[in-house]
Every structure is written in C-alpha cells, then in structure tokens.
Design an enzyme around this catalytic site. Structure first.
Site, mmCIF file in Angstrom:
data_model
loop_
_atom_site.group_PDB
_atom_site.id
_atom_site.type_symbol
_atom_site.label_atom_id
_atom_site.label_comp_id
_atom_site.label_asym_id
_atom_site.label_seq_id
_atom_site.Cartn_x
_atom_site.Cartn_y
_atom_site.Cartn_z
ATOM 1 N N LYS A 149 -49.573 6.334 69.113
ATOM 2 C CA LYS A 149 -49.048 6.175 70.473
ATOM 3 C C LYS A 149 -50.152 6.483 71.473
ATOM 4 C CE LYS A 149 -47.164 8.857 73.474
ATOM 5 N NZ LYS A 149 -47.772 8.266 74.696
ATOM 6 N N GLU A 151 -56.108 18.730 68.743
ATOM 7 C CA GLU A 151 -57.418 18.748 69.440
ATOM 8 C C GLU A 151 -57.109 18.845 70.920
ATOM 9 O OE1 GLU A 151 -60.223 18.872 67.958
ATOM 10 O OE2 GLU A 151 -59.536 18.447 65.927
ATOM 11 N N CYS A 204 -63.099 16.222 77.423
ATOM 12 C CA CYS A 204 -62.616 17.528 76.949
ATOM 13 C C CYS A 204 -63.751 18.491 76.657
ATOM 14 C CB CYS A 204 -61.769 17.337 75.706
ATOM 15 S SG CYS A 204 -62.706 16.610 74.349
ATOM 16 N N GLU A 241 -58.296 24.695 83.231
ATOM 17 C CA GLU A 241 -59.017 23.449 82.974
ATOM 18 C C GLU A 241 -58.766 22.482 84.124
ATOM 19 O OE1 GLU A 241 -57.480 20.659 80.037
ATOM 20 O OE2 GLU A 241 -59.515 20.209 79.367
HETATM 21 P P1 NAD Z 1 -51.480 15.028 77.658
HETATM 22 O O1 NAD Z 1 -51.334 16.230 76.808
HETATM 23 O O2 NAD Z 1 -50.728 14.964 78.929
HETATM 24 O O3 NAD Z 1 -51.061 13.703 76.836
HETATM 25 C C1 NAD Z 1 -51.658 13.366 75.612
HETATM 26 C C2 NAD Z 1 -50.737 12.432 74.861
HETATM 27 O O4 NAD Z 1 -49.551 13.130 74.513
HETATM 28 C C3 NAD Z 1 -50.282 11.209 75.657
HETATM 29 O O5 NAD Z 1 -50.212 10.101 74.783
HETATM 30 C C4 NAD Z 1 -48.900 11.600 76.122
HETATM 31 O O6 NAD Z 1 -48.037 10.499 76.360
HETATM 32 C C5 NAD Z 1 -48.411 12.391 74.927
HETATM 33 N N1 NAD Z 1 -47.355 13.363 75.208
HETATM 34 C C6 NAD Z 1 -47.039 13.936 76.402
HETATM 35 N N2 NAD Z 1 -46.018 14.814 76.227
HETATM 36 C C7 NAD Z 1 -45.692 14.780 74.916
HETATM 37 C C8 NAD Z 1 -44.731 15.460 74.121
HETATM 38 N N3 NAD Z 1 -43.916 16.370 74.649
HETATM 39 N N4 NAD Z 1 -44.681 15.180 72.795
HETATM 40 C C9 NAD Z 1 -45.532 14.294 72.241
HETATM 41 N N5 NAD Z 1 -46.445 13.607 72.944
HETATM 42 C C10 NAD Z 1 -46.546 13.854 74.270
HETATM 43 O O7 NAD Z 1 -53.047 14.855 77.888
HETATM 44 P P2 NAD Z 1 -53.774 13.795 78.815
HETATM 45 O O8 NAD Z 1 -53.520 14.187 80.242
HETATM 46 O O9 NAD Z 1 -53.465 12.420 78.356
HETATM 47 O O10 NAD Z 1 -55.312 14.082 78.431
HETATM 48 C C11 NAD Z 1 -56.062 15.089 79.006
HETATM 49 C C12 NAD Z 1 -56.089 16.326 78.104
HETATM 50 O O11 NAD Z 1 -56.546 15.988 76.799
HETATM 51 C C13 NAD Z 1 -57.074 17.366 78.622
HETATM 52 O O12 NAD Z 1 -56.475 18.643 78.530
HETATM 53 C C14 NAD Z 1 -58.243 17.261 77.657
HETATM 54 O O13 NAD Z 1 -59.011 18.432 77.539
HETATM 55 C C15 NAD Z 1 -57.553 16.909 76.372
HETATM 56 N N6 NAD Z 1 -58.484 16.253 75.434
HETATM 57 C C16 NAD Z 1 -58.902 16.923 74.317
HETATM 58 C C17 NAD Z 1 -59.818 16.327 73.435
HETATM 59 C C18 NAD Z 1 -60.300 17.012 72.183
HETATM 60 O O14 NAD Z 1 -60.846 16.331 71.309
HETATM 61 N N7 NAD Z 1 -60.144 18.309 72.037
HETATM 62 C C19 NAD Z 1 -60.279 15.031 73.702
HETATM 63 C C20 NAD Z 1 -59.831 14.383 74.853
HETATM 64 C C21 NAD Z 1 -58.922 14.999 75.701
#
Ligand code: NAD
Length: 495
Positions: free
Chosen positions: A194, A269, A303, A399
């Site tokens: 997804k 992650e 990230c 963050e």
């Molecule tokens: P997010 O957590 O809002 O969303 C990530 C994904 O999870 C999206 O596909 C979203 O639709 C889905 N999602 C949202 N709520 C959910 C739930 N309750 N259950 C299951 N899925 C759900 O993150 P974002 O805003 O898309 O991305 C930014 C974040 O991602 C930042 O905090 C960044 O640091 C982190 N990030 C981490 C890494 C890593 O490798 N550690 C890499 C890239 C981004």
C-alpha cells in the site's frame, strides 16, 4: 530554464481510470471512493486513485496467498533472480516515465527522481536479485549422545514467511517500495503493498513492469488508500509479516495492530531526529556542502537526514555564516525544471506542520534564515536554519521532516555524546572531523542504527539499515533482511 515536457506515457497514465493492481491486472472495484492526487508544486489535482474496498483487499491477499503456494513457490531461486534482474532492466528502460510520475506526485526535483529514486531503485533491486540463489540454512553438529550406535543429522531450512503487507510513505515511494517488494520476492514471499495516498501512482506502474518481467500474477499486488486500508491489511489473517516504513506514531499503531493480529511479525522503519556533530577541527567547507546536500535535499523530507546539529562553540559563527550564505543561493522553483535545487513540500498537511514549526521558531528562537512560506502556488517554504535555545528546546526534539536544521553549540566531547543521545530516536548520526581516532572513539558511544563520518544519508544496499530506540524494529538490506522475511525450520534425522 523551464519545465521539461511530460512523456505521452505519463499524461496517459494520469488520465487512466483509477484501479488497484491485483492478480496481474487492474481490477474493477466495488469502491466508489476516489482519492484526489495533487501536484505539490501547484496544489492542482492531477489524477485519482481508488480507496480499496474490503473486497479489493480480500482479493489482493487471496491472490498473494495463491501465488505464494503456487506459481512463486514453483519458481526456482535461480529463476527468481533472473526475473528480478529483468524487472530491474524494465525499471531502467522506463526510468524517465517513473521519475516524472514521482516528481508530479511528490514535488521531488526531477534530477533527484532520476538520479536517486530511480537509479537507486535499480541498484537495490539488482542487489536483492543477487541473493536469490544464496539464501540457505545450515548443517549443525548435534550434541545428543549416541547410546546404541545411532547417528543424527541436523540442519536448518530458511523458509519464506508467506504473504507480506508492505506499507510505505510518500518521500521515496518507488525506492522504499522496491526495498519491500524485492526483499519479499527474493526470499520466496509474495506481497500486497500500500503506497502512501499522497504518492500512489508510480508503484502501480512498477507493478505492471514486474508482471511484464515475469513476476507471476498475484505475487506483487498494489492496493491504494489511506491508513484505514493499511489497518485492514495488517489485520488480515493471511498476512504473515508487516513491512512498514513511516512515522513513529503510525509505526507504533502498526506494531500494536500486528501484534494483535495473532502476533504477526513486523519490521518498523520509522522516523528520527538525527544528530550531526561538527568537531572543533572540522573541514568547514566540506561540512557546509554536506549539510546543504544532506539536510535540504528533497526539502529535508528524508528520514536519515540530519536535523540536530551540534557545532563546537569555536566554529559556530563561521558555520552559521557559511551555511546561511550557501542556502541563500539555492535555486527554488518547479521540480520539473532541471535547474531547480529546492522545490515544494509534499502535501498541504505537511506544509501546515512545518509552518507551525516555523511559527514557534519565529517566536522563541534566533532564525538565521528562512522559517517562512513562499508566496506562490503549491507548498513552498524557505530552507531554514535556526539556533536552538538549549538542549531542551522542543524544536530539537520533534522530527520536522522538512528543510530545517537546529544548531546548538557544545564545548566538550563528553557533553557532545550526551547531547547526541538525548533523544527518544536513534536512526542515523554523523561526525565531521579530520581526526579519525576521535571519530573512532565516538562511534561506539552514539545511539543510532547508522553512524557516518564526514558524510550523512548515504544508503548502500550492502549495509544493514534501521533504527534503534523509537526509530524502529529490524533491519533492511545487507543479509539482515533475510531474517525478517524467512522462518528457520530445524530438522533432525536419526539414522
Ligand atoms: P505516515 O506514518 O503518516 O504514513 C506512512 C504510511 O502508513 C502511509 O502509506 C499511510 O497511508 C500509512 N498509514 C497511516 N496510518 C496508518 C495506520 N493506522 N495503519 C496502517 N497504515 C497507516 O508517514 P509519512 O508521513 O507518509 O512519511 C513520513 C515519515 O516516514 C517520517 O516520520 C519519516 O521519518 C518516516 N520515514 C522513515 C524511513 C526509514 O527508513 N526509517 C524512510 C522514509 C520515511
């Protein structure tokens, strides 16, 4: 300069009837829920996706399960490697089309979409493909005493866990998607992925290419939608593993949901508030160039990027002056313009979050530069550099995931280590110095999954990547991913 011309394949893709990619094809759906996809550079709607219905999710998981037990299980490890390499070839052939789609949805500069997102997706996919015929168990020497002359043979099998639910964020939707897809397929698992609802398009096209490369129908499915679709996927009884990348709060919800779903295993992650330390002897020009490239690339929405900067007090004013000067020369503009160095934030909600960060900085901190929205359509803000008000400044703790560096001076190396570790997170860190023995003494004291010296944010497929503390659970890449996507079965034979 002006915007590049979009390929006809891209405009056709944007205009297609929205659907989810399940069992090797776009499927009709019972869902009437369309989600608009916007271009962050203009705020305009450029396409739509379908919010997957219960039936779509059921269909996707069932087809992944069927492929896991059938076509993909029947494909030899060698053949899997060949197919994944062919898939990488097709990503390369269609790299421009995918880069354009990604830039249109994410606001990432076209240079970055081409040179990092697509180029590295191919590199990672080929790296994983190389593992296909090298994932093995071990032969053991049993310790059971032989009473009556019998003997024992013991060994382990590495078996794929099953159907993986991949959930990915909006910042590098293709590359992070490839990390999950390739890890799953090369170990013999199948996947339902997804994408983020903000950047949902490129992975649909990637799934078409995987199918064209020979990945069997059902082995790789894409369902679109919001977090609700993610929750439903995690809760599905036929999901054996969740591979999640995203924010810490969502990661905690995902981890809990996976545990509640009969202890489904999960790798998480997550985000960070990554520190970088500039020691007294730092090569300042190298550090400033590094910070421009690493803290502000993709508008800081990376990230692993540094957000907390600890600079030896003797070098602070020099650093602020040089970095402030370098940031003022960045060319801000349309991400489809090849001369642009700094584009928009990825979406409206994220813009609002960053503007709130800026409002607090303007009220409470010394702002060296930026901390303002840019008055033009889309979600543009200025690259920002601020001085933190001591170690407890909230801006040093939260963050931002945006183009914001918070700087705090330090005096002793002991103090530096305390400051660097004073965070609930531990994804990455860097030390900038010409004194290698100092760096080598600091590295073991830093609480982070990755530590760089005189660099930051470079990921290599051979090196495990993941966070400590609240930045995650598990590791991707290297040989570390194998543990997460396989089960060990122990076998003992008496003869
Ligand atoms: P997010 O957590 O809002 O969303 C990530 C994904 O999870 C999206 O596909 C979203 O639709 C889905 N999602 C949202 N709520 C959910 C739930 N309750 N259950 C299951 N899925 C759900 O993150 P974002 O805003 O898309 O991305 C930014 C974040 O991602 C930042 O905090 C960044 O640091 C982190 N990030 C981490 C890494 C890593 O490798 N550690 C890499 C890239 C981004």
């Amino acid at each position: 300069m002006s915007d590049i011309a979009l390929l006809p394949a891209v405009t056709e893709f944007l205009a297609r009837v929205p659907a989810n990619f399940i069992e090797g094809a776009y499927q009709p759906s019972t869902s009437t829920q369309r989600i608009a996809v916007r271009n962050p550079a203009t705020g305009q709607v450029i396409s739509h996706i379908l919010d997957a219905s219960d039936e779509d999710i059921e269909h996707a998981v069932a087809s992944a399960r069927k492929a896991f037990k059938g076509a993909w299980a029947d494909t030899s490890p060698y053949a899997r490697g060949v197919i994944l390499n062919r898939f990488a070839d097709l990503l390369e052939v269609h790299a421009e089309e995918l880069a354009q789609l990604e830039t249109l949805c994410s606001g990432k500069s076209i240079n970055l979409s081409r040179g990092l997102e697509m180029a590295q997706s191919v590199v990672f996919l080929r790296y994983f493909a190389g593992w296909a015929s090298k994932i093995n168990g071990q032969t053991m020497s049993p310790s059971i005493p032989s009473m009556g002359g019998e003997q024992y043979l013991a060994y382990t099998l590495r078996e794929p866990v099953g159907v993986v639910a991949g959930i990915v964020p909006w910042n590098f939707s293709v590359m992070i998607g490839i990390w999950k897809i390739a890890s799953a397929l090369v170990t013999g698992c199948t996947i339902v992925i997804k994408p983020s609802e903000f950047t949902p398009l490129a992975l649909l096209r990637v799934a078409e290419l995987a199918f064209e490369a020979g990945v069997p129908a059902g082995a790789f499915n894409v369902v679109n939608g919001t977090g609700q679709v993610g929750q439903q996927l995690i809760a599905h009884a036929a999901i054996s593993k969740v591979a999640f990348t995203g924010s810490v709060p969502t990661g905690i919800a995902v981890g809990k949901a996976a545990m509640a779903a009969d202890l489904t295993r999960a790798t998480l992650e997550l985000g960070g508030k990554n520190p970088a330390a500039l020691l007294a002897d730092v090569d300042m020009d190298q550090a400033v160039t590094g910070m421009v490239q690493m803290a502000y690339v993709h508008q800081g929405q990376v990230c692993a990027a540094p957000e907390r900067l600890y600079v030896h007090r003797s070098r602070v004013s020099e650093f602020l002056e040089k970095l402030g000067q370098a940031l003022s020369t960045l060319k801000i503009g349309s991400p489809l313009d090849e001369s642009t160095q700094f584009g928009p934030l990825a979406n409206q909600a994220h813009l609002e979050k960053i503007l709130d960060f800026f409002a607090r900085a303007n009220q409470n901190n010394t702002v060296i530069c930026g901390a303002k929205a840019i008055d033009r359509p889309g979600y543009f803000v200025e690259p920002t550099l601020i001085l933190a008000n001591g170690p407890d400044d909230p801006l040093l703790r939260e963050e931002a995931f945006g183009p914001v560096l918070c700087v705090l001076p330090y005096d002793t190396e002991e103090e530096l280590v305390t400051l660097m570790n004073d965070s609930p997170y531990g994804l990455t860190a860097s030390v900038w110095t010409n004194n290698l023995s100092k760096a080598l003494r600091l590295i073991p004291q830093i609480e982070a999954g990755t530590v760089w010296v005189n660099m930051h944010t470079f990921l290599d497929p051979a090196l495990p990547f993941g966070g400590v503390k609240a930045s995650g659970v598990g590791r991707e890449f290297g040989d570390a991913f194998i543990e997460a996507y396989t089960e060990l079965k122990s076998v003992m034979i008496r003869y």
